[in-house]
Write a protein that holds these residues in place. Structure first.
Motif, PDB file in Angstrom:
ATOM      1  N   MET A 235      18.489  31.221 -10.898  1.00 56.04           N
ATOM      2  CA  MET A 235      17.229  31.187 -10.569  1.00 56.04           C
ATOM      3  C   MET A 235      16.979  29.937  -9.147  1.00 56.04           C
ATOM      4  SD  MET A 235      14.147  30.666 -12.887  1.00 56.04           S
ATOM      5  CE  MET A 235      12.346  30.465 -12.362  1.00 56.04           C
ATOM      6  N   THR A 236      16.319  30.345  -8.344  1.00 51.98           N
ATOM      7  CA  THR A 236      15.945  29.233  -7.271  1.00 51.98           C
ATOM      8  C   THR A 236      14.987  27.935  -7.870  1.00 51.98           C
ATOM      9  OG1 THR A 236      15.482  31.062  -5.846  1.00 51.98           O
ATOM     10  CG2 THR A 236      14.745  29.036  -5.064  1.00 51.98           C
ATOM     11  N   ARG A 237      15.767  26.790  -7.584  1.00 52.33           N
ATOM     12  CA  ARG A 237      15.156  25.735  -8.102  1.00 52.33           C
ATOM     13  C   ARG A 237      14.212  25.050  -6.837  1.00 52.33           C
ATOM     14  NH1 ARG A 237      19.320  21.701 -10.892  1.00 52.33           N
ATOM     15  NH2 ARG A 237      19.872  21.036  -8.677  1.00 52.33           N
ATOM     16  N   VAL A 238      13.012  24.752  -7.655  1.00 47.90           N
ATOM     17  CA  VAL A 238      12.048  24.457  -6.599  1.00 47.90           C
ATOM     18  C   VAL A 238      11.816  22.630  -6.691  1.00 47.90           C
ATOM     19  CG1 VAL A 238       9.840  24.621  -6.059  1.00 47.90           C
ATOM     20  CG2 VAL A 238      10.836  26.440  -7.032  1.00 47.90           C
ATOM     21  N   ALA A 239      11.761  22.293  -5.469  1.00 51.34           N
ATOM     22  CA  ALA A 239      11.632  20.785  -5.183  1.00 51.34           C
ATOM     23  C   ALA A 239      10.191  20.451  -4.652  1.00 51.34           C
ATOM     24  CB  ALA A 239      12.859  20.380  -4.209  1.00 51.34           C
ATOM     25  N   ILE A 240       9.893  19.266  -4.966  1.00 47.05           N
ATOM     26  CA  ILE A 240       8.583  18.628  -4.338  1.00 47.05           C
ATOM     27  C   ILE A 240       9.267  18.078  -3.121  1.00 47.05           C
ATOM     28  CG2 ILE A 240       6.874  17.018  -4.643  1.00 47.05           C
ATOM     29  CD1 ILE A 240       6.630  17.590  -7.353  1.00 47.05           C
ATOM     30  N   SER A 241       8.697  18.372  -2.087  1.00 52.18           N
ATOM     31  CA  SER A 241       9.436  17.634  -0.631  1.00 52.18           C
ATOM     32  C   SER A 241       8.380  16.936  -0.144  1.00 52.18           C
ATOM     33  CB  SER A 241       9.929  18.830   0.205  1.00 52.18           C
ATOM     34  OG  SER A 241       9.174  19.717   0.584  1.00 52.18           O
ATOM     35  N   GLY A 242       7.144  16.962  -0.299  1.00 51.16           N
ATOM     36  CA  GLY A 242       6.061  15.960   0.376  1.00 51.16           C
ATOM     37  C   GLY A 242       4.700  15.899  -0.549  1.00 51.16           C
ATOM     38  N   VAL A 243       4.001  14.874  -0.532  1.00 50.93           N
ATOM     39  CA  VAL A 243       2.890  14.722  -1.376  1.00 50.93           C
ATOM     40  C   VAL A 243       1.782  14.084  -0.701  1.00 50.93           C
ATOM     41  CG1 VAL A 243       3.806  14.450  -3.742  1.00 50.93           C
ATOM     42  CG2 VAL A 243       3.711  12.309  -2.185  1.00 50.93           C
ATOM     43  N   GLY A 244       0.777  14.412  -0.973  1.00 47.54           N
ATOM     44  CA  GLY A 244      -0.611  13.974  -0.356  1.00 47.54           C
ATOM     45  C   GLY A 244      -1.841  13.697  -1.137  1.00 47.54           C
ATOM     46  N   ALA A 245      -2.498  12.809  -1.025  1.00 50.11           N
ATOM     47  CA  ALA A 245      -3.492  12.469  -2.179  1.00 50.11           C
ATOM     48  C   ALA A 245      -4.914  11.921  -1.504  1.00 50.11           C
ATOM     49  CB  ALA A 245      -3.244  11.806  -2.931  1.00 50.11           C
ATOM     50  N   ILE A 246      -6.201  11.942  -1.864  1.00 49.94           N
ATOM     51  CA  ILE A 246      -7.018  11.386  -1.717  1.00 49.94           C
ATOM     52  C   ILE A 246      -7.754  11.241  -2.872  1.00 49.94           C
ATOM     53  CG2 ILE A 246      -8.469  13.450  -1.068  1.00 49.94           C
ATOM     54  CD1 ILE A 246     -10.025  11.678   1.159  1.00 49.94           C
ATOM     55  N   SER A 247      -8.131   9.713  -2.902  1.00 50.99           N
ATOM     56  CA  SER A 247      -8.935   9.542  -4.402  1.00 50.99           C
ATOM     57  C   SER A 247      -9.901   8.268  -4.210  1.00 50.99           C
ATOM     58  CB  SER A 247      -7.677   9.026  -5.489  1.00 50.99           C
ATOM     59  OG  SER A 247      -7.302   7.519  -4.735  1.00 50.99           O
ATOM     60  N   PRO A 248     -10.374   7.917  -5.263  1.00 52.55           N
ATOM     61  CA  PRO A 248     -11.449   6.680  -5.129  1.00 52.55           C
ATOM     62  C   PRO A 248     -10.922   5.643  -4.552  1.00 52.55           C
ATOM     63  CG  PRO A 248     -12.059   7.727  -7.012  1.00 52.55           C
ATOM     64  CD  PRO A 248     -10.685   8.492  -6.632  1.00 52.55           C
ATOM     65  N   ALA A 249      -9.229   5.436  -4.630  1.00 46.96           N
ATOM     66  CA  ALA A 249      -8.468   4.213  -4.325  1.00 46.96           C
ATOM     67  C   ALA A 249      -8.391   4.307  -2.971  1.00 46.96           C
ATOM     68  CB  ALA A 249      -7.136   4.343  -5.067  1.00 46.96           C
ATOM     69  N   GLY A 250      -8.571   5.381  -2.067  1.00 41.88           N
ATOM     70  CA  GLY A 250      -8.432   5.496  -0.647  1.00 41.88           C
ATOM     71  C   GLY A 250      -7.821   6.883  -0.299  1.00 41.88           C
ATOM     72  N   VAL A 251      -7.631   6.924   1.119  1.00 39.86           N
ATOM     73  CA  VAL A 251      -7.147   8.123   1.630  1.00 39.86           C
ATOM     74  C   VAL A 251      -5.720   7.863   1.708  1.00 39.86           C
ATOM     75  CG1 VAL A 251      -6.948   9.528   3.696  1.00 39.86           C
ATOM     76  CG2 VAL A 251      -9.196   8.517   3.049  1.00 39.86           C
ATOM     77  N   GLY A 252      -4.972   8.854   1.069  1.00 35.86           N
ATOM     78  CA  GLY A 252      -3.615   8.775   1.081  1.00 35.86           C
ATOM     79  C   GLY A 252      -2.787   8.652  -0.253  1.00 35.86           C
ATOM     80  N   VAL A 253      -1.472   8.922  -0.520  1.00 37.98           N
ATOM     81  CA  VAL A 253      -0.767   8.412  -1.721  1.00 37.98           C
ATOM     82  C   VAL A 253      -0.717   7.145  -1.825  1.00 37.98           C
ATOM     83  CG1 VAL A 253       1.435   8.980  -2.730  1.00 37.98           C
ATOM     84  CG2 VAL A 253       0.275  10.805  -1.581  1.00 37.98           C
ATOM     85  N   ARG A 254      -0.459   6.458  -0.681  1.00 40.39           N
ATOM     86  CA  ARG A 254      -0.083   4.842  -0.839  1.00 40.39           C
ATOM     87  C   ARG A 254      -1.270   4.153  -1.615  1.00 40.39           C
ATOM     88  NH1 ARG A 254       3.220   1.269   2.149  1.00 40.39           N
ATOM     89  NH2 ARG A 254       3.704   3.061   3.776  1.00 40.39           N
TER      90      ARG A 254
END
Lengths: 401, 342
Positions: free
Chosen positions: B1-20
């Motif tokens: 079965m094809t294994r699936v990877a997370i190759s990128g992330v993005g976020a926006i939250s009350p902490a600010g714009v971005g994953v950082r």
């Protein structure tokens, strides 16, 4: 070896009435159930008619509180009960996937709540109205009412929602994740939606005339459609009646505009091509068109059909839209039209594209102007929606072996 | 079965714009103000075309934009790119405004209508990034984030898509804050908003910046029995992951405030006190934080701290993210370090 997927039950409720029998009889006869809307005051709007369901207020429920339910749940309970019954499935269920499509979920409850908030103030609004507003609550209601087990998924891909819900269910059964699925969709006639389409100048004050040169827009409708899908061996082992097989599903996106289709029809053509390829290019004997009767949708769909089949072949395939009879059911359209496609296949009858009078050279297709018998081995059903969603389903007659 | 990877992330939250800023907030552990997210359409080229869109769409598109850039994708102009969105409440602000116009008997704005439909964030994202493959919007509670991941993984496994963005987005308004404070045991001001996005690709084809793999996942519904549903999905996810026992999972992360262990064996983290509750977005933030902890980031010590307290493992190899709903819906996903995946 790929698992085959059978349709073993159907349930439907539209402005034609509740039940597969009445819906098919009226569809065969080309009867219109589009009437003046009484659900709200349609006076201020461009059009005032639609496929509103009459003589239906509530479904019989045994495990839910009927007065707390949105009309959407009532429509669903009615059609799921019919589908399970026609599939001869009674009592608590084995593991199954409930896969539904809707554009707005329990919007009538939402409207009532918003009206309360605006007219009475937030603190006096009936919070109970919000409970059945969210789309996934209708699925949770069905789990309780029918003692389902397994999982649910709610697709909200505008007018392609329920075609995608059925296509996804087909995929998970074919892949072996489930042996059975309850798949379909629903939407109710709400002023929110009506005003929205009116603001887009998409609602017609006249008759809905898909593919006609003088088409001037759509009429809206409400209803629900449900298919019981089963792995073929599973269906045979329990001696289920097999209506037909679902053999192809295609999906693609326009990436073009939120409310206008890509005029080239490339996304729609891609969805049809994927479905045809998956089904092994069967001999399509009928295309149940999305056919909204808006200028741009019909032009795009005609273009896409001709691109996929080549013009001379496309001109031989009978095409019709049932929307002039019952209205555009939005998130329920794909499911209700899938039920009608299954019935057309089983009865070898082409449903008519009523109100079609003047051919449009730009939408040149083999339009079924009057219902007639025809040997049909495979049906292609199209659904397209806001956001550039395109979905196509293929149903084929069941052949043993 | 094809294994699936997370190759990128993005976020926006009350902490600010971005994953950082999301990671920094989770690492600091201080409660983030419930003030509205300040996102300007001038932040990116993708957002500049969406001036008339609802906040939920801007959040979703912003998160997908970051995830695509994080994974180093050059563009999505083919029909084997897909996008799956998870939504709980939708475009609340536009929806309220449209109802107001309706009741005032004014000519309702077409943009308020078309931008308030549930698939507006997904539709706009497909247009912004030219995604021509399958584009779906799934509706549900916190579990719909994991269902979106599962659907994305199945598109990759069946070969229908080579690359899928899974995104969840929510926006908050005064009405939703009022309703949820009455209907659910949420403290005033605990309602949050924002978006999270993951880019998923086949493990063997991801472009190098792989964070982790999806080693197991499951969702299910047992009406009225959320704990029963949770046990069932954790067992199913564990079986799929190939891990031998629950103890092989280092840490659990959930969207509700809890100090319980999973099965008396696995320590559990919750970022509820830091980020508030944003329905399906909370779940996808948890997945992003777990992925960043596995890759190694400012949030890793928070996860490692839990390990020291409860377990013998010294490295974070497997994290389970789970959620349950009062209705009996539950879902779980196990993220694993690529080399640790059996």
């Amino acid at each position: 070896m790929k698992r085959r997927v059978a349709v073993t039950g159907i349930g439907i409720i539209t402005s034609h009435g509740a039940g597969a029998k009445v819906n098919w009889e009226k569809t065969k006869a080309g009867e219109s159930s589009v009437t003046e809307i009484t659900a709200f005051d349609a006076g201020p709007y461009r059009g005032c008619c639609g496929g509103q369901i009459r003589d239906f207020t509530a479904a019989t429920v045994s495990r839910l509180r009927a007065n707390r339910l949105d009309r959407a749940t009532h429509l669903l309970v009615s059609s799921v009960r019919e589908a399970l019954s026609s599939a001869n499935i009674v009592g608590p269920q084995c593991d199954c996937l409930l896969s539904l499509g809707t554009t707005l979920g329990g919007m009538l409850s939402g409207e009532a709540f918003h009206r309360d908030v605006i007219e009475k103030g937030i603190s006096r609004a009936r919070l109970s109205k919000t409970l059945d507003y969210l789309a996934h609550h209708q699925a949770e209601n069905l789990f309780r009412e029918f003692e389902l087990a397994g999982d649910f998924l709610i697709f909200s891909d505008a007018c392609a929602s329920s075609a995608n819900a059925i296509g996804h269910a087909f995929g998970v059964i074919a892949s072996g994740r489930y042996d059975m699925a309850v798949a379909g969709g629903y939407d109710t006639m709400s002023e929110f939606t009506f005003a929205g389409f009116n603001s887009l100048m998409a609602v017609t004050p006249e008759l809905s005339r898909p593919f006609d040169k003088n088409r001037s827009g759509l009429v809206l409708g409400e209803g629900a459609g449900i298919l019981i899908l089963e792995e073929l061996g599973h269906a045979i082992r329990r001696n289920a009646a097999i209506y037909c097989e679902i053999t192809g599903y295609g999906i693609a996106s326009d990436a073009y505009h939120m409310t206008s289709p890509d005029p080239s029809g490339s996304g729609a053509a891609s969805a049809m091509s994927h479905a045809l390829r998956q089904a092994g290019f069967p001999d399509i004997g009928y295309i149940n068109a999305h056919g909204t009767a808006t200028k741009y949708n019909d032009l795009m769909e005609a273009c896409a059909i001709k691109n996929v089949f080549q013009k001379d072949i496309a001109m031989r395939i009978p095409v019709s839209s049932i929307k002039p009879m019952i209205g555009h059911l939005l998130g329920a359209a794909g499911a209700v039209e899938a039920v009608i496609s299954v019935q057309a296949l089983m009865d070898n009858w082409l449903p008519p594209n009523i109100n079609y009078v003047t051919p449009d050279p730009e939408c040149e297709l083999n339009i079924v102007t009057a219902g007639r018998p025809s040997e049909i081995r495979a049906v292609l059903s199209n659904s397209f929606g806001f956001g550039g969603s395109n979905a196509s389903l293929i149903f084929e007659e069941y052949r043993q072996g | 079965m094809t294994r699936v990877a997370i190759s990128g992330v993005g976020a926006i939250s009350p902490a600010g714009v971005g994953v950082r800023p999301l990671v920094a907030a989770a690492a600091a552990g201080d409660r983030i103000s419930a003030a509205a997210i300040g996102l300007s359409v001038s932040e990116s080229a993708a957002l500049r075309k969406l001036r008339r869109s609802a906040p939920i769409t801007l959040y979703g598109v912003s998160a997908v934009d970051e995830a695509l850039r994080d994974a180093g994708t050059g563009g999505c102009a083919s029909d084997d790119y897909a996008l799956i969105a998870g939504i709980t409440n939708g475009a609340l602000n536009f929806s309220v405004d449209f109802h107001k116009e309706l009741l005032a008997r004014e000519m309702a704005s077409p943009a308020l209508f078309s931008e308030s439909v549930l698939n507006a964030p997904a539709g706009n994202a497909s247009i912004a990034f030219n995604i021509r493959g399958p584009v779906h919007t799934l509706v549900g509670g916190p579990s719909v984030a994991i269902k979106a991941l599962m659907l994305a993984a199945s598109l990759i496994a069946t070969g229908r898509a080579a690359c899928v963005a899974a995104v969840c987005a929510e926006e908050r308004n005064a009405l939703s804050s009022f309703c949820y404070s009455r209907l659910q045991p949420l403290a005033a001001g605990a309602l949050s908003e924002g978006a999270g996005a993951l880019l998923l690709e086949p493990e063997d084809k991801s472009r190098g910046g792989q964070l982790c793999v999806l080693s197991g996942y499951a969702s299910g519904m047992v009406p009225g029995d959320p704990q029963g549903a949770l046990r069932r999905v954790i067992d199913s996810a564990l079986a799929m992951s190939g891990l031998l026992a629950l103890e092989d999972i280092n840490v659990g992360v959930t969207d509700i405030k809890t100090t319980e262990l999973i099965g008396d064996k696995v320590p559990v983290l919750s970022f509820f006190d830091v980020l508030g509750h944003a329905f399906c977005v909370s779940t996808i933030w948890n997945i992003i934080l777990a992925a960043m902890a596995i890759r190694g980031s400012a949030v890793t010590p928070v996860f490692a701290g839990k390990l020291k307290k409860y377990a013998k493992h010294s490295e974070i190899n497997h994290v389970i993210i789970y959620t349950t709903e009062e209705s009996g819906a539950a879902a779980a996903v196990i993220l694993s370090r690529a080399h640790a995946h059996s």
